[in-house]
Design a protein around this motif. Structure first.
Motif, PDB file in Angstrom:
ATOM      1  N   GLY A 239     -12.766  -7.631  62.627  1.00 20.94           N
ATOM      2  CA  GLY A 239     -12.685  -6.186  62.770  1.00 20.94           C
ATOM      3  C   GLY A 239     -11.659  -5.777  63.811  1.00 20.94           C
ATOM      4  O   GLY A 239     -11.741  -6.214  64.968  1.00 20.94           O
ATOM      5  N   ASP A 240     -10.719  -4.947  63.422  1.00 20.93           N
ATOM      6  CA  ASP A 240      -9.735  -4.450  64.397  1.00 20.93           C
ATOM      7  C   ASP A 240     -10.389  -3.608  65.488  1.00 20.93           C
ATOM      8  O   ASP A 240      -9.821  -3.452  66.578  1.00 20.93           O
ATOM      9  CB  ASP A 240      -8.669  -3.601  63.689  1.00 20.93           C
ATOM     10  N   ASP A 241     -11.555  -3.061  65.194  1.00 26.97           N
ATOM     11  CA  ASP A 241     -12.237  -2.184  66.147  1.00 26.97           C
ATOM     12  C   ASP A 241     -13.349  -2.902  66.909  1.00 26.97           C
ATOM     13  O   ASP A 241     -14.181  -2.264  67.553  1.00 26.97           O
ATOM     14  CB  ASP A 241     -12.820  -0.971  65.417  1.00 26.97           C
ATOM     15  N   VAL A 242     -13.360  -4.235  66.853  1.00 36.38           N
ATOM     16  CA  VAL A 242     -14.375  -5.026  67.543  1.00 36.38           C
ATOM     17  C   VAL A 242     -13.717  -5.821  68.667  1.00 36.38           C
ATOM     18  O   VAL A 242     -12.633  -6.390  68.494  1.00 36.38           O
ATOM     19  CB  VAL A 242     -15.076  -5.994  66.569  1.00 36.38           C
ATOM     20  N   LEU A 243     -14.363  -5.844  69.828  1.00 30.67           N
ATOM     21  CA  LEU A 243     -13.949  -6.705  70.936  1.00 30.67           C
ATOM     22  C   LEU A 243     -14.785  -7.979  70.875  1.00 30.67           C
ATOM     23  O   LEU A 243     -16.005  -7.934  71.056  1.00 30.67           O
ATOM     24  CB  LEU A 243     -14.165  -6.004  72.278  1.00 30.67           C
ATOM     25  N   TYR A 244     -14.133  -9.089  70.586  1.00 33.34           N
ATOM     26  CA  TYR A 244     -14.800 -10.389  70.521  1.00 33.34           C
ATOM     27  C   TYR A 244     -14.571 -11.124  71.837  1.00 33.34           C
ATOM     28  O   TYR A 244     -13.454 -11.135  72.368  1.00 33.34           O
ATOM     29  CB  TYR A 244     -14.228 -11.234  69.379  1.00 33.34           C
TER      30      TYR A 244
ATOM     31  N   ALA B  97     -25.993 -16.623  85.777  1.00 33.45           N
ATOM     32  CA  ALA B  97     -26.204 -16.064  84.427  1.00 33.45           C
ATOM     33  C   ALA B  97     -25.294 -14.879  84.146  1.00 33.45           C
ATOM     34  O   ALA B  97     -25.532 -14.118  83.210  1.00 33.45           O
ATOM     35  CB  ALA B  97     -27.662 -15.676  84.212  1.00 33.45           C
ATOM     36  N   ARG B  98     -24.244 -14.731  84.927  1.00 31.99           N
ATOM     37  CA  ARG B  98     -23.226 -13.699  84.697  1.00 31.99           C
ATOM     38  C   ARG B  98     -21.892 -14.402  84.451  1.00 31.99           C
ATOM     39  O   ARG B  98     -21.592 -15.414  85.097  1.00 31.99           O
ATOM     40  CB  ARG B  98     -23.098 -12.759  85.906  1.00 31.99           C
ATOM     41  N   PRO B  99     -21.074 -13.883  83.556  1.00 32.46           N
ATOM     42  CA  PRO B  99     -19.812 -14.570  83.272  1.00 32.46           C
ATOM     43  C   PRO B  99     -18.825 -14.435  84.426  1.00 32.46           C
ATOM     44  O   PRO B  99     -18.621 -13.350  84.966  1.00 32.46           O
ATOM     45  CB  PRO B  99     -19.298 -13.865  82.019  1.00 32.46           C
ATOM     46  N   GLU B 100     -18.241 -15.555  84.801  1.00 32.03           N
ATOM     47  CA  GLU B 100     -17.122 -15.548  85.750  1.00 32.03           C
ATOM     48  C   GLU B 100     -15.791 -15.527  85.014  1.00 32.03           C
ATOM     49  O   GLU B 100     -14.785 -15.060  85.539  1.00 32.03           O
ATOM     50  CB  GLU B 100     -17.185 -16.785  86.656  1.00 32.03           C
ATOM     51  N   ILE B 101     -15.796 -16.038  83.772  1.00 31.19           N
ATOM     52  CA  ILE B 101     -14.593 -16.085  82.948  1.00 31.19           C
ATOM     53  C   ILE B 101     -14.954 -15.558  81.571  1.00 31.19           C
ATOM     54  O   ILE B 101     -16.001 -15.907  81.016  1.00 31.19           O
ATOM     55  CB  ILE B 101     -14.058 -17.529  82.822  1.00 31.19           C
ATOM     56  N   SER B 102     -14.107 -14.713  81.024  1.00 32.38           N
ATOM     57  CA  SER B 102     -14.295 -14.251  79.645  1.00 32.38           C
ATOM     58  C   SER B 102     -12.963 -14.367  78.911  1.00 32.38           C
ATOM     59  O   SER B 102     -11.921 -13.939  79.417  1.00 32.38           O
ATOM     60  CB  SER B 102     -14.773 -12.793  79.602  1.00 32.38           C
ATOM     61  N   TYR B 103     -13.007 -14.961  77.740  1.00 33.40           N
ATOM     62  CA  TYR B 103     -11.851 -14.997  76.847  1.00 33.40           C
ATOM     63  C   TYR B 103     -12.059 -13.901  75.815  1.00 33.40           C
ATOM     64  O   TYR B 103     -13.078 -13.872  75.111  1.00 33.40           O
ATOM     65  CB  TYR B 103     -11.733 -16.359  76.171  1.00 33.40           C
ATOM     66  N   GLN B 104     -11.097 -12.993  75.736  1.00 31.97           N
ATOM     67  CA  GLN B 104     -11.210 -11.827  74.859  1.00 31.97           C
ATOM     68  C   GLN B 104     -10.247 -11.954  73.685  1.00 31.97           C
ATOM     69  O   GLN B 104      -9.117 -12.432  73.851  1.00 31.97           O
ATOM     70  CB  GLN B 104     -10.913 -10.544  75.640  1.00 31.97           C
ATOM     71  N   PHE B 105     -10.713 -11.491  72.528  1.00 34.09           N
ATOM     72  CA  PHE B 105      -9.925 -11.582  71.300  1.00 34.09           C
ATOM     73  C   PHE B 105      -9.943 -10.229  70.606  1.00 34.09           C
ATOM     74  O   PHE B 105     -11.004  -9.688  70.304  1.00 34.09           O
ATOM     75  CB  PHE B 105     -10.513 -12.655  70.371  1.00 34.09           C
ATOM     76  N   ARG B 106      -8.755  -9.687  70.368  1.00 35.48           N
ATOM     77  CA  ARG B 106      -8.605  -8.445  69.619  1.00 35.48           C
ATOM     78  C   ARG B 106      -7.686  -8.706  68.424  1.00 35.48           C
ATOM     79  O   ARG B 106      -6.788  -9.563  68.476  1.00 35.48           O
ATOM     80  CB  ARG B 106      -7.999  -7.324  70.488  1.00 35.48           C
ATOM     81  N   PHE B 107      -7.897  -7.949  67.363  1.00 37.26           N
ATOM     82  CA  PHE B 107      -7.168  -8.181  66.124  1.00 37.26           C
ATOM     83  C   PHE B 107      -6.465  -6.916  65.652  1.00 37.26           C
ATOM     84  O   PHE B 107      -6.915  -5.789  65.905  1.00 37.26           O
ATOM     85  CB  PHE B 107      -8.117  -8.711  65.051  1.00 37.26           C
ATOM     86  N   ARG B 108      -5.342  -7.129  64.976  1.00 34.76           N
ATOM     87  CA  ARG B 108      -4.542  -6.038  64.408  1.00 34.76           C
ATOM     88  C   ARG B 108      -4.200  -6.403  62.974  1.00 34.76           C
ATOM     89  O   ARG B 108      -3.690  -7.502  62.701  1.00 34.76           O
ATOM     90  CB  ARG B 108      -3.255  -5.844  65.225  1.00 34.76           C
ATOM     91  N   THR B 109      -4.495  -5.503  62.042  1.00 31.20           N
ATOM     92  CA  THR B 109      -4.280  -5.758  60.618  1.00 31.20           C
ATOM     93  C   THR B 109      -3.161  -4.875  60.093  1.00 31.20           C
ATOM     94  O   THR B 109      -3.093  -3.683  60.418  1.00 31.20           O
ATOM     95  CB  THR B 109      -5.571  -5.503  59.825  1.00 31.20           C
ATOM     96  N   VAL B 110      -2.287  -5.460  59.274  1.00 31.67           N
ATOM     97  CA  VAL B 110      -1.125  -4.749  58.747  1.00 31.67           C
ATOM     98  C   VAL B 110      -1.055  -4.944  57.233  1.00 31.67           C
ATOM     99  O   VAL B 110      -1.192  -6.071  56.735  1.00 31.67           O
ATOM    100  CB  VAL B 110       0.181  -5.280  59.387  1.00 31.67           C
ATOM    101  N   ASN B 111      -0.856  -3.851  56.499  1.00 26.97           N
ATOM    102  CA  ASN B 111      -0.562  -3.920  55.067  1.00 26.97           C
ATOM    103  C   ASN B 111       0.948  -3.856  54.894  1.00 26.97           C
ATOM    104  O   ASN B 111       1.586  -2.856  55.231  1.00 26.97           O
ATOM    105  CB  ASN B 111      -1.225  -2.766  54.317  1.00 26.97           C
TER     106      ASN B 111
END
Length: 543
Positions: free
Chosen positions: A55-60, A70-84
């Motif tokens: 999903g382009d509108d979802v933050l993974y 129990a709290r994140p010290e590091i987060s890897y974030q993934f965002r997507f962009r879709t093109v027709n």
């Protein structure tokens, strides 16, 4: 089932639905850890013309707790962009997709990867607009899918590697039987409501695909002190991992068919250990569980300490679990399950092993990174199969987590915390019947695993997708290359005698239960290859 459609709200939002999380020391690069987060449950390979995607509108995100709070010290974030790229066609592609830059491919997706240092608030963009592979359409559209997927494995700064795209579903479960009033086909002749004879398990996810985020990073990228841990007793060696999906707080549906999202991101799905929300959390609290962060999980601990399924097993299988029934009647909390799922296993419970993150109760997949991968005869039963490199020490793609957790809930692990308890013989024999033995990493002839990154196999194609319980016909490519060559990450063989690590699979059987686990860990060093000879020749079996 690991976390597929596990809560009412997320069942209606598949692109944001975490299905599985894996974390393991990479068998082909043991100075690294591979983190995998999958989404989009029960994905139909033939689901065109709008095939599944992120999903382009979802933050993974994939989160790392490395100091036990129990709290994140590091987060890897993934965002997507879709093109027709070909806006005047209804087709996903207008010809053969011969590369990930093919002009015939209409709907393309690109990933941006960011590493966030949560404490300082600083971030580093590791990659921008990295091409994802297409979905596996069929022999005319994607005739050499293995090469297409290989082109989508991207090197990132700092010795990191990423893949984002479609993979074959690696989680295997007899979901149709288990949710039919707790039926286990191999033992259904003992079920109180069954008139059916015992039968082999049926893998309900065998013909499905998923959308997979796979990230391989140096161990030093994950530790609090920036070092590579080598001592399994070192507190810095263990990390807690979970994945999440978030959406912006407001969504506006316009009359022209567009959707506008605004506001801060709010978590709508999360996953650490498999099956927690699926099996342990009551339906009215499932959406709440998905919205909470792990540090707040004490509010759900009672469901782990007194699991409903443990109460049901003696009722569903009369006379089979008398000792479990007595334990249930005693009202004693399940300290074994609380440790396995919410704190990690402290030193002294299993000789020579620990993967605790402290006393804070949180649903995190805990990995002791100093325990090396088992390169010969790994057990798909992980720790209870005498293999300390497997679940609940992280999770490898072939680990039979359903059987492991069923056995634990049935009492197989309770003797580790209460020496007066004797597990029922059935507790060490429970199986969903999808593997031939504890060293069978093929999941009942499921050919879904690669020997190298990204480990989950070539996705089923829409054209060749099977409608029964046989492997997809297009999963028969010959392995290419080896670790470190940049190849071999997208091809594999139907030879189920090959381990995901490339080691030879040899026969073995689980003799069962906590007593066997204690004997194994007392007689062999943690991380030693299971079943290996004490000879230097063993090293030649590794990739």
């Amino acid at each position: 089932m690991s976390s597929h459609k596990e809560a009412p709200a997320i069942s209606n939002d598949p692109v944001a639905d975490n299905t599985d999380v894996y974390a393991f020391v990479s068998p082909d690069k043991p100075d690294t850890v591979t983190l995998i987060a999958n989404f989009s449950p029960f994905e139909d390979p033939a689901g065109g013309p709008n095939f599944d995607e992120f999903g382009d509108d979802v933050l993974y995100e994939i989160h790392i707790d490395n100091n036990g709070d129990a709290r994140p010290e590091i987060s890897y974030q993934f965002r997507f962009r879709t093109v027709n790229t070909i806006p005047d066609t209804f087709l996903y592609n207008v010809g053969t997709i011969e590369s990930i830059t093919s002009k015939n491919w209409n709907r393309r997706q690109f990933a941006t990867v960011t590493r966030l240092d949560v404490k300082s608030g600083s971030s580093q963009q590791l990659g921008q607009d990295l091409p994802c592979p297409p979905c596996n359409i069929g022999p005319l559209s994607t005739p050499d899918y293995a090469d297409l997927a290989e082109q989508a494995i991207h090197a990132l700064p700092g010795g990191r590697t990423v893949f984002t795209g479609q993979r074959a579903e690696g989680f295997y479960v007899d979901i149709g039987a288990i949710f039919d009033l707790g039926d286990l086909r191999p033992f259904q002749n003992l079920h109180i409501g069954s008139q059916m004879p015992a039968a082999p398990g049926v893998n309900g996810t065998k013909a499905a695909n998923v959308q997979s985020i796979a990230l391989r990073v140096p161990k030093s990228d994950l530790t609090a002190n920036g070092q590579t841990p080598t001592d399994p007793t070192d507190p810095h060696a263990t990390i807690g991992v979970y994945a999440s999906a978030s959406r912006q707080r407001s969504r506006v549906f316009e009359t022209d068919g567009t959707v506008v999202s605004t506001g801060p991101f709010v978590q709508v799905s999360r996953l650490g250990n498999p099956l927690v929300n699926e099996v342990l959390i009551p339906i009215p609290q499932k959406d709440l569980f998905n919205a909470q962060v792990p540090v707040n999980d004490q509010q759900f601990a009672a469901h782990v300490a007194h699991p409903e399924l443990a109460q049901l097993l003696p009722v569903l299988y009369p006379g089979v679990f008398p000792n479990l029934a007595a334990l249930n009647t005693s009202g004693k909390p399940r300290a074994d399950l609380l440790a396995i799922l919410l704190t990690g296993i402290p030193a002294g419970i299993v000789p020579g092993f620990q993967n605790t993150t402290g006393t804070v109760q949180a649903d995190l997949l805990r990995l002791n990174m100093a325990i090396p991968p088992t390169m010969r005869n790994p057990s798909n039963l992980g720790l209870i199969g005498m293999d300390p490199a497997g679940f609940p020490n992280g999770r490898r793609v072939f680990d039979d987590v359903t059987t492991i957790e069923l056995r634990a809930i049935a009492g197989a692990t309770y003797a580790l915390v209460d020496k007066t308890f004797t597990p029922d013989k059935a507790a060490g024999a429970i199986t969903q019947g999808l593997t031939s033995s504890n060293t069978d990493v093929s999941a009942g002839n499921t050919v879904h695993y690669l020997r190298t990154f990204p480990y989950l196999g070539t996705p089923h194609s829409g054209y060749l997708n099977p409608n029964d319980n046989t492997p997809a016909a297009d999963l028969n490519a010959t392995p290419v290359g080896g670790p470190g060559t940049g190849r071999g990450g997208s091809r594999h063989s139907q030879d189920t005698a090959m381990l995901v690590s490339g080691a030879l699979l040899t026969a073995g059987a689980l003799a069962g239960g906590a007593a066997l686990l204690k004997r194994r860990t007392a007689t062999a060093p943690v991380g030693a290859p299971v079943g290996a000879d004490p000879s230097p020749d063993d090293a030649t079996d590794a990739p």
